[in-house]
Motif scaffolding. Structure first.
Motif, mmCIF file in Angstrom:
data_model
loop_
_atom_site.group_PDB
_atom_site.id
_atom_site.type_symbol
_atom_site.label_atom_id
_atom_site.label_comp_id
_atom_site.label_asym_id
_atom_site.label_seq_id
_atom_site.Cartn_x
_atom_site.Cartn_y
_atom_site.Cartn_z
ATOM 1 N N MET A 1 -18.250 -0.383 2.369
ATOM 2 C CA MET A 1 -16.876 -0.010 2.694
ATOM 3 C C MET A 1 -16.804 1.517 2.735
ATOM 4 S SD MET A 1 -13.379 -1.148 0.764
ATOM 5 C CE MET A 1 -13.182 -2.741 1.499
ATOM 6 N N MET A 2 -16.147 2.010 3.706
ATOM 7 C CA MET A 2 -16.032 3.453 3.898
ATOM 8 C C MET A 2 -14.903 4.013 3.015
ATOM 9 S SD MET A 2 -18.016 4.131 6.898
ATOM 10 C CE MET A 2 -17.336 5.649 7.381
ATOM 11 N N VAL A 3 -14.966 5.301 2.782
ATOM 12 C CA VAL A 3 -13.955 5.970 1.954
ATOM 13 C C VAL A 3 -12.581 5.876 2.608
ATOM 14 C CG1 VAL A 3 -13.256 8.177 0.979
ATOM 15 C CG2 VAL A 3 -15.656 7.510 0.924
ATOM 16 N N ALA A 4 -12.524 6.005 3.911
ATOM 17 C CA ALA A 4 -11.241 5.917 4.618
ATOM 18 C C ALA A 4 -10.621 4.536 4.444
ATOM 19 C CB ALA A 4 -11.430 6.234 6.092
ATOM 20 N N ASP A 5 -11.473 3.497 4.467
ATOM 21 C CA ASP A 5 -10.963 2.138 4.253
ATOM 22 C C ASP A 5 -10.423 1.971 2.846
ATOM 23 O OD1 ASP A 5 -11.680 1.420 6.835
ATOM 24 O OD2 ASP A 5 -13.674 0.722 6.214
ATOM 25 N N MET A 6 -11.137 2.551 1.889
ATOM 26 C CA MET A 6 -10.685 2.459 0.489
ATOM 27 C C MET A 6 -9.357 3.188 0.313
ATOM 28 S SD MET A 6 -14.309 2.874 -1.506
ATOM 29 C CE MET A 6 -13.585 2.773 -3.111
ATOM 30 N N ASN A 7 -9.204 4.326 0.972
ATOM 31 C CA ASN A 7 -7.941 5.066 0.883
ATOM 32 C C ASN A 7 -6.798 4.268 1.490
ATOM 33 O OD1 ASN A 7 -9.071 7.224 -0.423
ATOM 34 N ND2 ASN A 7 -9.425 8.408 1.455
ATOM 35 N N ARG A 8 -7.051 3.589 2.607
ATOM 36 C CA ARG A 8 -6.013 2.764 3.238
ATOM 37 C C ARG A 8 -5.638 1.586 2.354
ATOM 38 N NH1 ARG A 8 -9.010 1.989 8.290
ATOM 39 N NH2 ARG A 8 -9.484 4.131 8.749
ATOM 40 N N LEU A 9 -6.640 0.980 1.721
ATOM 41 C CA LEU A 9 -6.347 -0.129 0.813
ATOM 42 C C LEU A 9 -5.531 0.341 -0.386
ATOM 43 C CD1 LEU A 9 -9.679 -2.142 0.771
ATOM 44 C CD2 LEU A 9 -7.463 -2.889 1.634
ATOM 45 N N GLU A 10 -5.873 1.499 -0.917
ATOM 46 C CA GLU A 10 -5.127 2.037 -2.057
ATOM 47 C C GLU A 10 -3.690 2.351 -1.662
ATOM 48 O OE1 GLU A 10 -5.242 5.776 -5.194
ATOM 49 O OE2 GLU A 10 -6.850 5.546 -3.730
ATOM 50 N N GLN A 11 -3.525 2.938 -0.478
ATOM 51 C CA GLN A 11 -2.174 3.251 -0.012
ATOM 52 C C GLN A 11 -1.362 1.981 0.205
ATOM 53 O OE1 GLN A 11 -0.822 6.197 0.147
ATOM 54 N NE2 GLN A 11 1.124 5.470 0.960
ATOM 55 N N ALA A 13 -1.763 -0.836 -1.346
ATOM 56 C CA ALA A 13 -1.439 -1.388 -2.661
ATOM 57 C C ALA A 13 -0.265 -0.641 -3.277
ATOM 58 C CB ALA A 13 -2.655 -1.309 -3.570
ATOM 59 N N ARG A 14 -0.246 0.662 -3.113
ATOM 60 C CA ARG A 14 0.876 1.443 -3.665
ATOM 61 C C ARG A 14 2.190 1.063 -2.990
ATOM 62 N NH1 ARG A 14 -1.640 7.528 -4.256
ATOM 63 N NH2 ARG A 14 -3.087 7.011 -5.925
ATOM 64 N N VAL A 15 2.154 0.883 -1.672
ATOM 65 C CA VAL A 15 3.369 0.515 -0.942
ATOM 66 C C VAL A 15 3.850 -0.858 -1.373
ATOM 67 C CG1 VAL A 15 4.264 -0.079 1.338
ATOM 68 C CG2 VAL A 15 2.925 2.002 1.030
ATOM 69 N N SER A 16 2.918 -1.797 -1.537
ATOM 70 C CA SER A 16 3.332 -3.150 -1.916
ATOM 71 C C SER A 16 3.833 -3.197 -3.354
ATOM 72 C CB SER A 16 2.172 -4.131 -1.733
ATOM 73 O OG SER A 16 1.146 -3.861 -2.658
ATOM 74 N N MET A 17 3.346 -2.313 -4.230
ATOM 75 C CA MET A 17 3.778 -2.309 -5.628
ATOM 76 C C MET A 17 5.050 -1.494 -5.831
ATOM 77 S SD MET A 17 1.833 -4.192 -7.414
ATOM 78 C CE MET A 17 2.183 -3.652 -9.072
ATOM 79 N N SER A 18 5.448 -0.708 -4.844
ATOM 80 C CA SER A 18 6.622 0.151 -5.039
ATOM 81 C C SER A 18 7.890 -0.660 -5.270
ATOM 82 C CB SER A 18 6.799 1.089 -3.847
ATOM 83 O OG SER A 18 7.136 0.347 -2.692
ATOM 84 N N GLY A 19 7.988 -1.847 -4.697
ATOM 85 C CA GLY A 19 9.164 -2.681 -4.922
ATOM 86 C C GLY A 19 9.260 -3.152 -6.348
ATOM 87 N N PHE A 20 8.128 -3.410 -6.982
ATOM 88 C CA PHE A 20 8.134 -3.849 -8.375
ATOM 89 C C PHE A 20 8.488 -2.704 -9.310
ATOM 90 C CE2 PHE A 20 5.133 -6.860 -6.388
ATOM 91 C CZ PHE A 20 5.824 -8.018 -6.664
#
Length: 56
Positions: A1-11, A13-20
Motif C-alpha cells: 500500500m502506498m503512502v498516498a493511499d494510507m493518507n486517503r484512508l486516514e482522512q 476515517a477522520r471524516v466518518s468519525m467526525s459525526g460521532f
C-alpha cells in the motif's frame, strides 16, 4: 500500500468519525455556577453567624 493511499484512508476515517465526535455534549457550565452559588451562600451564612454571635 502506498503512502498516498494510507493518507486517503486516514482522512476518510477522520471524516466518518467526525459525526460521532460531534455527538458528545459539551461540558455543562452549570456545575461551576452551582459551586459559585454554594460558596456565596456559605460565605453569607458565616457572616450572619458571626454577626449573631457578636450580638449575643
Amino acid at each position: 500500500m502506498m503512502v498516498a493511499d494510507m493518507n486517503r484512508l486516514e482522512q476518510a476515517a477522520r471524516v466518518s468519525m467526525s459525526g460521532f465526535q460531534e455527538a458528545e455534549p459539551p461540558p455543562a457550565p452549570h456545575s461551576s455556577l452551582l459551586l459559585l452559588r454554594l460558596g456565596a451562600i456559605a460565605l453569607l451564612a458565616a457572616v450572619a453567624l458571626t454577626a449573631a454571635w457578636q450580638l449575643f
